[in-house]
Design a protein around this motif. Structure first.
Motif, PDB file in Angstrom:
ATOM      1  N   THR A 301      32.042 -11.645  -3.844  1.00  0.00           N
ATOM      2  CA  THR A 301      32.766 -11.758  -5.117  1.00  0.00           C
ATOM      3  C   THR A 301      32.004 -12.580  -6.153  1.00  0.00           C
ATOM      4  OG1 THR A 301      33.950 -13.704  -4.288  1.00  0.00           O
ATOM      5  CG2 THR A 301      34.987 -11.546  -3.956  1.00  0.00           C
ATOM      6  N   ASN A 302      30.873 -13.154  -5.752  1.00  0.00           N
ATOM      7  CA  ASN A 302      30.040 -13.981  -6.626  1.00  0.00           C
ATOM      8  C   ASN A 302      30.861 -15.119  -7.259  1.00  0.00           C
ATOM      9  OD1 ASN A 302      27.394 -14.386  -7.465  1.00  0.00           O
ATOM     10  ND2 ASN A 302      27.768 -13.474  -9.477  1.00  0.00           N
ATOM     11  N   THR A 303      31.513 -15.860  -6.392  1.00  0.00           N
ATOM     12  CA  THR A 303      32.319 -17.001  -6.817  1.00  0.00           C
ATOM     13  C   THR A 303      31.931 -18.231  -6.007  1.00  0.00           C
ATOM     14  OG1 THR A 303      34.080 -16.445  -5.258  1.00  0.00           O
ATOM     15  CG2 THR A 303      34.290 -15.594  -7.516  1.00  0.00           C
ATOM     16  N   CYS A 364      25.621 -14.981 -12.518  1.00  0.00           N
ATOM     17  CA  CYS A 364      24.358 -14.397 -12.083  1.00  0.00           C
ATOM     18  C   CYS A 364      24.388 -14.206 -10.572  1.00  0.00           C
ATOM     19  CB  CYS A 364      23.172 -15.278 -12.486  1.00  0.00           C
ATOM     20  SG  CYS A 364      23.263 -16.949 -11.812  1.00  0.00           S
ATOM     21  N   GLU A 365      23.420 -13.433 -10.062  1.00  0.00           N
ATOM     22  CA  GLU A 365      23.291 -13.217  -8.620  1.00  0.00           C
ATOM     23  C   GLU A 365      22.601 -14.422  -7.991  1.00  0.00           C
ATOM     24  OE1 GLU A 365      24.515 -10.876  -6.791  1.00  0.00           O
ATOM     25  OE2 GLU A 365      25.341  -9.698  -8.458  1.00  0.00           O
ATOM     26  N   GLY A 366      23.273 -15.068  -7.050  1.00  0.00           N
ATOM     27  CA  GLY A 366      22.702 -16.234  -6.395  1.00  0.00           C
ATOM     28  C   GLY A 366      23.001 -17.515  -7.145  1.00  0.00           C
ATOM     29  N   LEU A 367      22.520 -18.617  -6.569  1.00  0.00           N
ATOM     30  CA  LEU A 367      22.790 -19.949  -7.104  1.00  0.00           C
ATOM     31  C   LEU A 367      21.528 -20.648  -7.593  1.00  0.00           C
ATOM     32  CD1 LEU A 367      25.267 -21.242  -4.332  1.00  0.00           C
ATOM     33  CD2 LEU A 367      25.841 -20.222  -6.550  1.00  0.00           C
ATOM     34  N   ASP A 368      20.508 -19.870  -7.964  1.00  0.00           N
ATOM     35  CA  ASP A 368      19.237 -20.481  -8.346  1.00  0.00           C
ATOM     36  C   ASP A 368      19.361 -21.282  -9.643  1.00  0.00           C
ATOM     37  OD1 ASP A 368      18.091 -19.367  -6.119  1.00  0.00           O
ATOM     38  OD2 ASP A 368      17.404 -17.567  -7.163  1.00  0.00           O
ATOM     39  N   ASP A 369      20.032 -20.723 -10.648  1.00  0.00           N
ATOM     40  CA  ASP A 369      20.150 -21.398 -11.951  1.00  0.00           C
ATOM     41  C   ASP A 369      21.496 -22.103 -12.126  1.00  0.00           C
ATOM     42  OD1 ASP A 369      17.639 -20.465 -12.631  1.00  0.00           O
ATOM     43  OD2 ASP A 369      18.428 -18.611 -13.515  1.00  0.00           O
ATOM     44  N   ILE A 370      22.199 -22.291 -11.023  1.00  0.00           N
ATOM     45  CA  ILE A 370      23.533 -22.892 -11.085  1.00  0.00           C
ATOM     46  C   ILE A 370      23.460 -24.349 -10.621  1.00  0.00           C
ATOM     47  CG2 ILE A 370      25.900 -22.781 -10.218  1.00  0.00           C
ATOM     48  CD1 ILE A 370      25.216 -20.562 -12.133  1.00  0.00           C
ATOM     49  N   SER A 371      24.184 -25.207 -11.314  1.00  0.00           N
ATOM     50  CA  SER A 371      24.341 -26.601 -10.898  1.00  0.00           C
ATOM     51  C   SER A 371      25.775 -27.020 -11.215  1.00  0.00           C
ATOM     52  CB  SER A 371      23.339 -27.520 -11.605  1.00  0.00           C
ATOM     53  OG  SER A 371      23.564 -27.518 -12.995  1.00  0.00           O
ATOM     54  N   ILE A 372      26.257 -27.955 -10.445  1.00  0.00           N
ATOM     55  CA  ILE A 372      27.629 -28.433 -10.619  1.00  0.00           C
ATOM     56  C   ILE A 372      27.611 -29.952 -10.678  1.00  0.00           C
ATOM     57  CG2 ILE A 372      28.115 -28.416  -8.131  1.00  0.00           C
ATOM     58  CD1 ILE A 372      30.979 -27.477  -8.916  1.00  0.00           C
ATOM     59  N   THR A 392      25.525 -34.834  -8.991  1.00  0.00           N
ATOM     60  CA  THR A 392      25.044 -33.505  -9.371  1.00  0.00           C
ATOM     61  C   THR A 392      24.540 -32.782  -8.132  1.00  0.00           C
ATOM     62  OG1 THR A 392      24.383 -34.305 -11.562  1.00  0.00           O
ATOM     63  CG2 THR A 392      23.462 -32.211 -10.844  1.00  0.00           C
ATOM     64  N   LEU A 393      25.047 -31.564  -7.926  1.00  0.00           N
ATOM     65  CA  LEU A 393      24.630 -30.714  -6.804  1.00  0.00           C
ATOM     66  C   LEU A 393      23.922 -29.484  -7.360  1.00  0.00           C
ATOM     67  CD1 LEU A 393      27.806 -30.845  -4.513  1.00  0.00           C
ATOM     68  CD2 LEU A 393      25.820 -32.357  -4.499  1.00  0.00           C
ATOM     69  N   GLU A 394      22.675 -29.298  -6.910  1.00  0.00           N
ATOM     70  CA  GLU A 394      21.880 -28.136  -7.321  1.00  0.00           C
ATOM     71  C   GLU A 394      20.711 -27.992  -6.354  1.00  0.00           C
ATOM     72  OE1 GLU A 394      20.357 -28.811 -11.210  1.00  0.00           O
ATOM     73  OE2 GLU A 394      19.614 -30.811 -10.763  1.00  0.00           O
ATOM     74  N   ALA A 395      19.920 -26.948  -6.570  1.00  0.00           N
ATOM     75  CA  ALA A 395      18.815 -26.674  -5.657  1.00  0.00           C
ATOM     76  C   ALA A 395      17.741 -27.754  -5.729  1.00  0.00           C
ATOM     77  CB  ALA A 395      18.211 -25.307  -5.965  1.00  0.00           C
ATOM     78  N   SER A 396      17.533 -28.347  -6.912  1.00  0.00           N
ATOM     79  CA  SER A 396      16.479 -29.351  -7.072  1.00  0.00           C
ATOM     80  C   SER A 396      16.978 -30.777  -6.844  1.00  0.00           C
ATOM     81  CB  SER A 396      15.882 -29.241  -8.482  1.00  0.00           C
ATOM     82  OG  SER A 396      16.887 -29.454  -9.461  1.00  0.00           O
ATOM     83  N   GLY A 402      20.919 -32.070  -2.436  1.00  0.00           N
ATOM     84  CA  GLY A 402      20.060 -30.911  -2.191  1.00  0.00           C
ATOM     85  C   GLY A 402      20.328 -30.270  -0.834  1.00  0.00           C
ATOM     86  N   GLU A 403      20.621 -31.119   0.190  1.00  0.00           N
ATOM     87  CA  GLU A 403      20.905 -30.569   1.526  1.00  0.00           C
ATOM     88  C   GLU A 403      22.213 -29.765   1.516  1.00  0.00           C
ATOM     89  OE1 GLU A 403      21.055 -33.900   4.096  1.00  0.00           O
ATOM     90  OE2 GLU A 403      18.924 -34.431   3.860  1.00  0.00           O
ATOM     91  N   HIS A 404      23.219 -30.274   0.850  1.00  0.00           N
ATOM     92  CA  HIS A 404      24.499 -29.563   0.776  1.00  0.00           C
ATOM     93  C   HIS A 404      24.338 -28.223   0.070  1.00  0.00           C
ATOM     94  CE1 HIS A 404      29.142 -30.164   0.176  1.00  0.00           C
ATOM     95  NE2 HIS A 404      28.828 -29.082   0.876  1.00  0.00           N
ATOM     96  N   TRP A 405      23.581 -28.208  -1.011  1.00  0.00           N
ATOM     97  CA  TRP A 405      23.372 -26.959  -1.760  1.00  0.00           C
ATOM     98  C   TRP A 405      22.585 -25.935  -0.931  1.00  0.00           C
ATOM     99  CZ3 TRP A 405      25.888 -26.130  -6.150  1.00  0.00           C
ATOM    100  CH2 TRP A 405      25.543 -25.036  -6.939  1.00  0.00           C
TER     101      TRP A 405
END
Length: 425
Positions: A301-303, A364-372, A392-396, A402-405
């Motif tokens: 569902t991309n949520t 967008c598809e995936g969580l690459d450009d997403i941060s919360i 802040t939780l994100e890929a970087s 970072g581990e949780h993401w």
């Protein structure tokens, strides 16, 4: 033909009679109008200006004291003649004729009162006992301070406390402040006002009006708090925050005064007190607390499902040692905020349990450009909510963020919860 001639003569006399009556009526009307104008002008010159505004804040019933048209600010005697003799020069007196073009009162430099003036002032204004009142020794010590010490001084706050046993109300009168620092570098002055909070519950919050361009503001405002039993007075603490109004940015904080009421006896009557204004207690950046977050990414569902579970070991936001925390959740896509949510406020606790779920749609598809981003704030009705901590939780992200993401990306459709340390807000 004779009768007809006589009637014409009578008709010729009517305009003359009408003109005479009209002239008398005009003179009478003009005289009456002039008399009314004179009466109104004299009544306006003798009319006492409005007393002082009534504070109406949520949760507090506050009424102005001594509502008598014959009385003005700073006076407690019965006659106006006595008021003129007793009223101190630094008290606030509403004289509309002395205002400037902007509607403000001209600044007057307060004179240092002598010991005889203080003795004459104390029995008339405060027939009850006084505590920590002004003394000639304290004035001499203040005058003998060096220039460096004067720069560190933030001024003195003068106020009085009283408990009305008949109405079962607690009365605080904020009289004045002296020697405030200049917060405006251009005009070398300040626009001070005072916020007062009764701790630890923070239910009663009031503030004075703003006095323009003065370093010695005379507020003389009385706040009456109903529903406070006398037995609870010893457990309360008064917190005065002295600020300077700024029209174009956030108000400048001059300092604060903290008065624990334990050991102060109000059974004998009103008490006049003064305290030195100190710098605000700035919290340290270390030990911001922890936040328990659960995340689940639904790839079909991309949520993104976010559950704010708990917060623990939050630092105190004021002198009461308690906070009213809530969490604000912001979702970013390519560094641009696209959605925001917030939890309910938890009253007076450093360890809050929220258990609130939010569902965000991912553009967008995936969580690459997403941060919360998670902001833990302290709710404050009287001023701007203060940030307790940030996450802040994100890929970087580094550490547990970072581990949780990484885990929610590797294991979609699984709810994963982790504790995270909050950073300085």
């Amino acid at each position: 033909m004779a009768p007809i001639t006589a009637s014409r003569e009578e008709f010729d006399e009517i305009p003359t009679v009408v003109g005479i009556f009209s002239a008398f009526g005009l003179v009478f009307t003009v005289s009456l109008f002039a008399w009314i104008c004179c009466q109104r002008k004299s009544s306006k010159s003798n009319k006492t200006p409005p007393y002082k505004f009534v504070h109406v804040l949520k949760g507090v019933d506050i009424y102005p004291e001594n509502l008598n048209s014959k009385k003005k600010f700073g006076a407690d005697d019965k006659s106006e003649g006595k008021n003129k003799l007793v009223m101190p020069k630094n008290s606030l007196h509403l004289d509309l004729e002395k205002r400037d073009l902007n509607g403000n009162f001209p600044k007057t430099t307060p004179k240092i009162q002598s010991s005889s003036d203080l003795e004459n002032l104390s029995p008339k204004h405060f027939t009850e006992r006084e505590k920590d009142s002004i003394s000639p020794d304290s004035l001499k010590s203040n005058m003998s301070l060096s220039s460096e010490e004067k720069q560190e001084k933030l001024g003195t706050l003068f106020f009085s406390l009283e408990y009305n046993f008949e109405k079962k109300s607690f009365v605080v009168n904020i009289k004045e402040a002296r020697g405030l620092p200049a917060m405006d570098e251009q005009s070398m002055t300040s626009d001070p006002y005072i916020k007062m909070t009764i701790l630890p519950e923070k239910k009663h919050k009031v503030k004075t009006r703003v006095l323009r361009k003065t370093l010695d503001p005379a507020f003389d405002e009385t706040f009456t708090f109903y529903g406070i039993p006398y037995s609870q007075i010893q457990d309360l603490t008064l917190h005065f925050m002295i600020l300077s109004f700024d029209r174009f940015s956030r108000d400048d904080i001059i300092g604060e005064v903290i008065i624990p009421l334990s050991g102060i006896e109000l059974s004998e009557g009103r008490m006049l007190m003064n305290r030195e204004i100190i710098k605000r207690n700035v919290r340290k950046s270390s030990g911001r607390g922890e936040l328990l977050i659960s995340l689940c990414y639904q790839s079909t569902t991309n949520t993104l499902t976010v559950v704010v579970l708990k917060a623990r070991h939050l630092p105190k936001s004021d002198v009461s040692g308690l906070s009213d925390p809530y969490v604000k959740v912001n979702l970013y896509h390519a560094k641009k905020r696209i959605s925001k949510k917030k939890t309910h406020v938890k009253k007076c606790t450093p360890n809050a349990v929220f258990n609130e779920l939010f569902v965000f749609d991912i553009p967008c598809e995936g969580l690459d450009d997403i941060s919360i981003e998670f902001l833990v704030l302290d709710s404050d009705r009287g001023s701007r909510n203060e940030v307790i901590g940030r996450l802040t939780l994100e890929a970087s992200a580094e550490g547990t963020g970072g581990e949780h993401w990484k885990e929610i990306c590797e294991y979609p459709r699984r709810q994963i919860a982790k504790w995270h340390m909050l950073c300085d807000g």
